[in-house]
Design an enzyme around this catalytic site. Structure first.
Site, PDB file in Angstrom:
ATOM      1  N   HIS A 272       2.902  -3.062  11.529  1.00 52.72           N
ATOM      2  CA  HIS A 272       3.849  -2.439  10.604  1.00 52.72           C
ATOM      3  C   HIS A 272       4.685  -1.396  11.338  1.00 52.72           C
ATOM      4  O   HIS A 272       4.226  -0.290  11.626  1.00 52.72           O
ATOM      5  CB  HIS A 272       3.094  -1.802   9.429  1.00 52.72           C
ATOM      6  CG  HIS A 272       3.982  -1.124   8.443  1.00 52.72           C
ATOM      7  ND1 HIS A 272       3.590  -0.028   7.713  1.00 52.72           N
ATOM      8  CD2 HIS A 272       5.259  -1.384   8.066  1.00 52.72           C
ATOM      9  CE1 HIS A 272       4.582   0.364   6.939  1.00 52.72           C
ATOM     10  NE2 HIS A 272       5.603  -0.438   7.136  1.00 52.72           N
TER      11      HIS A 272
ATOM     12  N   GLU B 192       1.622   0.951  12.808  1.00 53.19           N
ATOM     13  CA  GLU B 192       0.315   0.681  12.213  1.00 53.19           C
ATOM     14  C   GLU B 192      -0.102  -0.730  12.590  1.00 53.19           C
ATOM     15  O   GLU B 192       0.623  -1.686  12.295  1.00 53.19           O
ATOM     16  CB  GLU B 192       0.381   0.764  10.686  1.00 53.19           C
ATOM     17  CG  GLU B 192       0.346   2.146  10.106  1.00 53.19           C
ATOM     18  CD  GLU B 192       0.329   2.112   8.581  1.00 53.19           C
ATOM     19  OE1 GLU B 192      -0.552   2.749   7.991  1.00 53.19           O
ATOM     20  OE2 GLU B 192       1.195   1.453   7.976  1.00 53.19           O
TER      21      GLU B 192
ATOM     22  N   ASN C  30       1.977   3.997   3.763  1.00 51.10           N
ATOM     23  CA  ASN C  30       2.635   3.768   2.478  1.00 51.10           C
ATOM     24  C   ASN C  30       1.708   4.071   1.301  1.00 51.10           C
ATOM     25  O   ASN C  30       2.170   4.416   0.220  1.00 51.10           O
ATOM     26  CB  ASN C  30       3.149   2.332   2.392  1.00 51.10           C
ATOM     27  CG  ASN C  30       4.432   2.145   3.181  1.00 51.10           C
ATOM     28  OD1 ASN C  30       5.063   3.123   3.580  1.00 51.10           O
ATOM     29  ND2 ASN C  30       4.817   0.911   3.426  1.00 51.10           N
TER      30      ASN C  30
ATOM     31  N   SER D  62       5.160  -4.412   4.785  1.00 47.65           N
ATOM     32  CA  SER D  62       4.822  -3.023   4.478  1.00 47.65           C
ATOM     33  C   SER D  62       3.997  -2.924   3.204  1.00 47.65           C
ATOM     34  O   SER D  62       3.531  -1.831   2.858  1.00 47.65           O
ATOM     35  CB  SER D  62       6.104  -2.192   4.319  1.00 47.65           C
ATOM     36  OG  SER D  62       6.918  -2.737   3.295  1.00 47.65           O
TER      37      SER D  62
END
Length: 716
Positions: free
Chosen positions: A457, A469, A507, A436
Site C-alpha cells: 500500500h 505498508e 487508513n 487501500s
C-alpha cells in the site's frame, strides 16, 4: 605510522612532511563524533602544531562514502540536564577553535557525506576540497532532530557562505551537493575522487609556503550585498526568516527560531559571544520534549531499516526484483512506475488502452523531468530512466517479471480477474495489491498460489510520500514478505509490515478521525474551525481539507467498508454521506467543502455545503480543545486496538506509520508516544467522558484501559 588510536580509529601518517589524519571508526559504516574522539583529535592537532617536521595536515576519512556523518545521536540521548548538553557543545568549540587557530594549515579532503558536526569540523579548516562525486554532500541537519548546530556551525557557516545561504542550510537541514557547495563557497575546490588526497597534500604544502591556492570567489548578488553587509539589511533578513519559520511550523518546533536568534546574536555581539549563546541554547534543546520525540523517530526509522519484517525466528532470502509489472497506468500506477524506474528497475506498465498508457508515461516523465529542472540529474540520465518504462495493453513482456503490483479499480471482482491473468502468464511472480481498502485475503481468494500474494500500500503522491505498508495474510510466505519489504526499501520507502484487515493500519486509524470531523459538522461546527483546530494540533492539513484533497468519491468508498468491518463506531458522518451523494468530488473537480478557482487555488469555504448537513446553515462555535479531543482521541484509541489485535507488531511501527503515512505531528512522536506523554490514565478518563456524551464512539480499547490501570507505558 606516527600516531594511532585503536579505540577511535584515528591515525596520523606523514606524506611529504604533511600529517594525514584519517578517521575510520571501528565497527561502524560511518564516522561519528563522540566524547572519545574529541580528545584524540585534540592530541593529534597538538602534535601537528608542535612537531617542526610537520608543515600542516590533511583531514580525511577511511570510509567509502562518508567523511564524518555528525554527532553520535545515541550519546545525545544520554544527556539528562541542559548543563550537560551545554558542556558538550563547549567541548566541541574548544577542539574546533584549536583547529581553526593552528598556525599550520589544515585542509579538509571531503569525500562522502559531511553532515552536522562533520561539516562543522570542515568549516574550522583553513581550506576545503571536495570530491566531485554523487555521494559527497554537506548539510547541517540538526533542526530535523529538534536541535541547532552545536560546534560553531551557527557562527562559522554565515561567515563562510553568507547569511541568507547559511539560514537556508540551517533552517531546512537540506543536503548540498558537491558542485553546489563549490559554487556557493562552502568548499574551495572540486576534484576527482582519485586525486583528492594528493591534491589536498599539495594544497597544504602550497599554503605552508605562502602560495595562494586556486579558489573560486563567492559570487554575491547586489541584493545580497545590500542586505547582508549592513545591520539594517541583516535585521530585515532575520525578520523574514522568522516569519517564514512561523508560517511553516506554527511555532511547534523551537529549534529553527532558536537558530535564527543564535546566528543574530553572533552578528551583533561577535563570534565568541555567538558561540557561548550557541552552547547555552544547544544544551536547552537537547533535553526539550520536541527533540526527544524527533530523536526517537530517528532511531525508530533507523531500526526499521534493519528489520526484515518477519516474525522472530523466521528467516527468508528476498528475491531480487529486476523487472516489475505494474497494472494500471492511472495516478497510483504511474506513481509506482516513477519510483521504480528511478530506482533502476525495468518496468512493464499495462493498461486497457494506448491512450491511458500514454497519459501514464507522461506522468512518469513529468516527475523525472522535474528532477532535471532542479539539476538533480542530467539529460542523459533522464533518457536512461525513461527507457526503463515499457507500455503494453496485454501481458506481453510479463512472463519474466519478478513482482507485479496492481493499481486497478477498487473492485474485488476486477482484482480477482487480473490476479488470475497474472498467475497464468507469470506463475512465479509475486503479486502485490496496492488496494487501500480491500482486505488482501479477499483478493487472494482467487489465487492459485495465495502464498505469493501480498499487499503493498503506497501513499499518494507516491514519489513524495515516504511510507509503504506491506500487508500480509496468514498464507503469505516469508519469501514474499521479505521481497516486498526489501524492494520497498530499494524504492526509498520507510516500510512497516502490518497484518491483513479492513483499512490495514494507517487508513484504519484515519477513519475515526475523519468520521468525527464530519460529525462535528453534523452538530453545527464550522468547516474552517475544524480544520484550524487540527492544524493547530500539528497536522499538516485539517481533516476537511484532507477529504477535498484525497477526493470525496474515494473517501465515500472506504466509509462503508470500514463500517461493515467495525460496526457503528466506524459509521461515516451524515454530512460526508450527503456530500458524496450530491456528486461533489473535492479539489480535482473544483467542488467540495471548499471553493476553488479555475486554476485549482482554494478560495474559502463553500457555504452552500452546509445545506447538506443535518444542522443546516446555522453554525456555532465549538471550542478548539473539544474539536481536538473528539478527533484525535479516537485515532489514538484505534491505534491501540490495532496493537491489541496484532495488526501492527509494535508501538514503534504504529508511531512510524502514523507520522509518515498521515502526517501525525512528528514533534509528538506518534500516537503511542503521545499517549505516553499525556498519560494513559488521563487518556482513558477523557475517552470515558466523551463516551458518556456519545455512546459507543469513544469506548477505550481494552488494552489501553488495562495498561492505564496497571501504570504501564507503550515505550520505556
Amino acid at each position: 605510522m606516527l600516531l594511532q588510536d585503536a579505540e577511535t580509529g584515528l591515525t596520523l601518517t606523514i606524506e611529504r612532511g604533511v600529517a594525514v589524519i584519517c578517521y575510520d571508526q571501528p565497527g561502524s559504516p560511518v564516522n561519528t563524533l563522540n566524547s572519545r574522539v574529541a580528545p584524540v583529535f585534540d592530541r593529534f592537532f597538538a602534535r601537528v602544531e608542535q612537531d617542526e617536521a610537520i608543515v600542516g595536515a590533511v583531514l580525511t576519512s577511511g570510509k567509502a562514502d562518508t567523511w564524518i556523518a555528525g554527532a553520535d545521536i545515541d550519546e545525545l540521548t544520554r544527556i539528562a540536564v541542559a548543563a550537560d548538553g551545554e558542556a558538550l557543545s563547549r567541548g566541541g568549540h574548544a577542539v574546533l577553535d584549536r583547529l581553526a587557530g593552528l598556525r599550520k594549515p589544515v585542509v579538509a579532503a571531503i569525500h562522502g557525506a559531511a553532515l552536522g558536526g562533520g561539516l562543522e569540523v570542515a568549516l574550522a579548516c583553513r581550506h576545503r576540497i571536495a570530491s566531485d562525486h554523487v555521494k559527497t554532500v554537506m548539510a547541517l541537519p540538526e533542526v530535523q532532530l529538534g536541535l541547532i548546530p552545536g560546534a560553531g556551525g551557527t557562527q562559522r557557516l554565515p561567515r563562510t557562505v553568507g547569511l541568507q545561504a547559511a539560514l537556508d542550510m540551517i533552517l531546512t537541514g537540506r543536503n548540498i551537493k558537491a558542485k553546489k557547495a563549490w559554487q556557493m563557497g562552502l568548499v574551495h575546490e572540486l576534484v576527482h575522487p582519485a586525486i583528492l588526497r594528493d591534491v589536498a597534500v599539495t594544497r597544504v604544502l602550497d599554503l605552508a609556503a605562502g602560495r595562494t591556492p586556486p579558489v573560486k570567489p563567492r559570487k554575491s548578488s547586489a541584493t545580497a550585498v545590500l542586505l547582508e553587509e549592513n545591520a539594517l539589511g541583516r535585521k530585515l533578513v532575520f525578520r523574514k526568516a522568522r516569519e517564514g519559520v512561523l508560517a511553516k511550523t506554527k511555532g511547534k518546533y523551537p529549534a529553527p527560531l532558536a537558530a535564527i536568534d543564535v546566528i543574530q546574536h553572533g552578528y551583533v555581539e561577535g563570534m565568541q559571544a555567538g558561540q557561548q549563546e550557541e552552547a547555552r541554547v544547544f544544551g536547552e534543546l537537547t533535553v526539550s520534549a520536541v527533540s526527544r520525540q524527533l530523536v526517537y523517530l530517528f532511531f525508530a526509522t533507523t531500526a526499521l531499516k534493519k528489520d526484515s519484517g518477519l516474525p522472530d525466528g523466521i528467516e527468508a532470502q528476498p528475491r531480487t526484483v529486476r523487472k516489475l509489472g505494474v497494472l494500471g497506468a492511472g495516478f497510483m500506477g504511474a506513481g509506482i512506475t516513477t519510483v521504480a524506474v528511478q530506482a533502476g528497475t525495468l518496468v512493464r506498465l499495462k493498461d486497457a488502452s494506448v491512450e491511458r498508457l500514454a497519459a501514464g508515461w507522461r506522468a512518469v516523465r513529468d516527475v523525472v523531468r522535474e528532477r532535471l529542472k532542479k539539476r538533480q540529474i542530467t539529460r542523459l540520465q533522464l533518457d536512461d530512466t525513461m527507457s526503463l518504462v515499457g507500455g503494453t495493453t496485454d501481458y506481453r513482456g510479463f512472463a519474466d517479471v519478478d513482482l507485479v503490483i496492481e493499481a486497478v479499480f477498487e473492485d474485488v471482482a476486477v482484482k480477482h480477474q487480473v490476479l488470475r491473468e497474472v498467475q497464468a502468464v507469470a506463475p512465479n511472480a509475486i503479486f502485490a495489491s496496492n488496494t487501500s481498502t480491500i482486505p488482501i485475503r479477499e483478493i487472494a481468494a482467487a489465487a492459485a498460489r495465495p502464498e505469493q500474494v501480498v499487499g503493498m500500500h503506497f501513499f499518494s503522491p507516491v514519489h513524495k510520500m515516504p511510507l509503504l505498508e506491506v500487508i500480509v495474510t496468514p498464507d503469505t510466505s516469508a519469501e514474499t514478505t521479505s521481497t516486498a519489504v526489501q524492494y520497498g526499501r530499494k524504492l526509498g520507502k520507510t516500510v512497516i509490515v502490518v497484518q491483513d484487515g479492513a483499512g490495514f493500519y494507517v487508513n484504519r486509524i484515519l477513519a475515526p478521525y475523519i468520521n468525527e470531523a464530519g460529525r462535528l459538522l453534523d452538530d453545527g461546527a464550522r468547516i474552517e474551525d475544524v480544520d484550524a483546530a487540527l492544524t493547530g494540533f500539528g497536522f499538516p492539513v485539517g481533516p476537511i481539507t484532507l477529504l477535498d484533497e484525497v477526493g470525496l468519491d474515494i473517501a465515500g468508498k472506504s466509509g462503508p467498508i470500514m463500517a461493515a468491518a467495525f460496526g457503528d463506531r466506524m459509521l461515516p458522518s451524515a454530512t460526508l454521506r450527503r456530500v458524496v451523494e450530491s456528486g461533489r468530488l473535492g479539489r480535482k473537480a473544483k467542488n467540495g467543502f471548499y471553493r476553488y478557482a479555475a486554476d485549482g487555488t482554494r478560495e474559502g469555504v463553500d457555504e452552500s455545503v452546509y445545506a447538506l448537513t443535518p444542522a443546516g446553515s446555522t453554525r456555532h462555535t465549538v471550542p478548539m480543545s473539544e474539536i481536538e479531543q473528539r478527533c484525535v482521541l479516537p485515532m489514538l484509541n484505534e491505534a491501540v486496538r490495532c496493537l491489541q489485535h496484532g495488526i501492527i507488531g509494535s508501538a514503534r511501527d504504529g508511531d512510524i506509520g502514523a507520522v509518515f503515512g498521515i502526517g501525525f505531528p512528528p514533534f509528538l512522536g506518534g500516537p503511542f508516544r503521545h499517549l505516553d506523554t499525556i498519560g494513559l490514565a488521563q487518556a482513558v478518563e477523557q475517552l470515558d467522558r466523551l463516551n458518556a456524551r456519545f455512546p459507543g464512539r469513544f469506548e477505550p480499547a481494552a488494552l489501553l484501559r488495562e495498561m492505564a490501570a496497571t501504570g504501564r507505558r507503550f515505550h520505556p
